[in-house]
Design a protein around this motif. Structure first.
Motif, PDB file in Angstrom:
ATOM      1  N   ALA A   1       0.831  -1.208   0.000  1.00  0.00           N
ATOM      2  CA  ALA A   1       0.000   0.000   0.000  1.00  0.00           C
ATOM      3  C   ALA A   1       0.864   1.256   0.000  1.00  0.00           C
ATOM      4  N   LEU A   2       1.959   1.237   0.775  1.00  0.00           N
ATOM      5  CA  LEU A   2       2.865   2.385   0.803  1.00  0.00           C
ATOM      6  C   LEU A   2       3.548   2.583  -0.538  1.00  0.00           C
ATOM      7  N   ALA A   3       3.874   1.460  -1.192  1.00  0.00           N
ATOM      8  CA  ALA A   3       4.515   1.550  -2.502  1.00  0.00           C
ATOM      9  C   ALA A   3       3.584   2.183  -3.525  1.00  0.00           C
TER      10      ALA A   3
ATOM     11  N   ASN B   1       0.040  11.068  -7.654  1.00  0.00           N
ATOM     12  CA  ASN B   1       0.336  11.657  -8.961  1.00  0.00           C
ATOM     13  C   ASN B   1      -0.582  11.149 -10.064  1.00  0.00           C
ATOM     14  N   ALA B   2      -1.622  10.395  -9.676  1.00  0.00           N
ATOM     15  CA  ALA B   2      -2.494   9.802 -10.691  1.00  0.00           C
ATOM     16  C   ALA B   2      -3.178  10.885 -11.515  1.00  0.00           C
TER      17      ALA B   2
ATOM     18  N   ILE C   1     -11.259   3.147  -6.280  1.00  0.00           N
ATOM     19  CA  ILE C   1     -10.782   4.132  -7.250  1.00  0.00           C
ATOM     20  C   ILE C   1      -9.267   4.158  -7.315  1.00  0.00           C
ATOM     21  N   GLU C   2      -8.596   3.957  -6.148  1.00  0.00           N
ATOM     22  CA  GLU C   2      -7.131   3.966  -6.139  1.00  0.00           C
ATOM     23  C   GLU C   2      -6.578   2.835  -7.000  1.00  0.00           C
ATOM     24  N   ALA C   3      -7.220   1.673  -6.931  1.00  0.00           N
ATOM     25  CA  ALA C   3      -6.765   0.526  -7.722  1.00  0.00           C
ATOM     26  C   ALA C   3      -6.985   0.772  -9.212  1.00  0.00           C
TER      27      ALA C   3
ATOM     28  N   ILE D   1      -5.876  -6.053  -4.248  1.00  0.00           N
ATOM     29  CA  ILE D   1      -4.442  -6.322  -4.351  1.00  0.00           C
ATOM     30  C   ILE D   1      -4.181  -7.458  -5.331  1.00  0.00           C
ATOM     31  N   GLY D   2      -5.054  -8.470  -5.337  1.00  0.00           N
ATOM     32  CA  GLY D   2      -4.883  -9.593  -6.257  1.00  0.00           C
ATOM     33  C   GLY D   2      -4.954  -9.159  -7.716  1.00  0.00           C
ATOM     34  N   VAL D   3      -5.931  -8.327  -8.046  1.00  0.00           N
ATOM     35  CA  VAL D   3      -6.061  -7.839  -9.427  1.00  0.00           C
ATOM     36  C   VAL D   3      -4.871  -6.959  -9.797  1.00  0.00           C
ATOM     37  N   LEU D   4      -4.490  -6.076  -8.884  1.00  0.00           N
ATOM     38  CA  LEU D   4      -3.345  -5.206  -9.147  1.00  0.00           C
ATOM     39  C   LEU D   4      -2.073  -6.015  -9.390  1.00  0.00           C
TER      40      LEU D   4
END
Length: 219
Positions: free
Chosen positions: A16-18, A25-26, A41-43, A153-156
């Motif tokens: 998450a930190l990474a 900056n998105a 939305i973040e993902a 996280i899995g999809v990312l």
């Protein structure tokens, strides 16, 4: 398994930190998500950023579908993907994540991943098993994280591995993909589970048998 759970939570926090600098900056990019029932939305922003970099550097489009649809057993994901053809630009690869799809009705197992390329040439640019496992292994970990978090996280992670595979096939390194830290975590979890099982078998089954045989020989 408490240590394993703590390690998993720790690595999820590191991941998450990474992601944070990318989120800050998105920018508004052409969406690579054709359907999204699961991701925050973040993902989605991270997927768009990785997908756009991949396209700019390789000319390959990587699309994704994250659906909560309950597909029946043996549902044809290739046929399903055809309803999105108008939104697909060649050359492309389409990643489908369907955690509620039925694998077999008898077992009740659910969760399917589909990876559909536009050509055999694109298919040769990635390893299907690597991409699938990157997502499935994270979702399968039993810890305190919610299904929603693990789906995100899995999809990312799977999409990131897919993008890295394609880029690597062209000798290119991407800047916005996510290191596969969970791959090591899954291996550690498996070692802990198997070694714990071995210890229990020794204490409760094999050691008593060995002690009885040893006592019999001494008599």
């Amino acid at each position: 398994m408490n240590k394993a759970t703590s390690r998993a939570s720790f690595l999820l926090a590191i991941l998450a930190l990474a992601m944070l600098p990318l989120l800050l900056n998105a920018t508004q990019l052409p969406s690579k998500l054709l359907r999204n029932d699961l991701l925050k939305i973040e993902a989605t922003q991270l997927i768009d950023k990785m997908g756009e970099e991949l396209y700019v550097k390789t000319g390959i489009h990587a699309y994704a579908i994250a659906t909560n649809e309950h597909f029946p057993e043996r549902f044809n994901l290739v046929e399903y993907s055809k309803q999105y053809e108008a939104k697909l630009s060649k050359p492309y690869v389409l990643f489908i994540f369907a955690p509620y799809a039925t694998i077999t009705k008898k077992s009740g197992a659910k969760g399917r991943v589909g990876i559909i390329p536009s050509s055999d040439t694109v298919r040769s640019m990635y390893d299907y098993d690597d991409v699938r496992d990157a997502g499935v292994n994270i979702v399968a970990i039993e810890d305190s994280n919610t299904d929603e978090d693990k789906f995100n996280i899995g999809v990312l992670q799977a999409y990131s591995v897919l993008a890295d595979n394609i880029a690597a096939s062209k000798g290119i390194k991407l800047k916005n993909t996510i290191p596969d830290e969970m791959g090591t975590m899954v291996l550690i979890l498996r070692i802990l589970v198997y070694s714990g099982t071995a210890v229990l078998l020794w204490i409760f089954i094999f050691r008593p048998i060995w002690m009885r045989r040893k006592s019999g020989k001494e008599q």
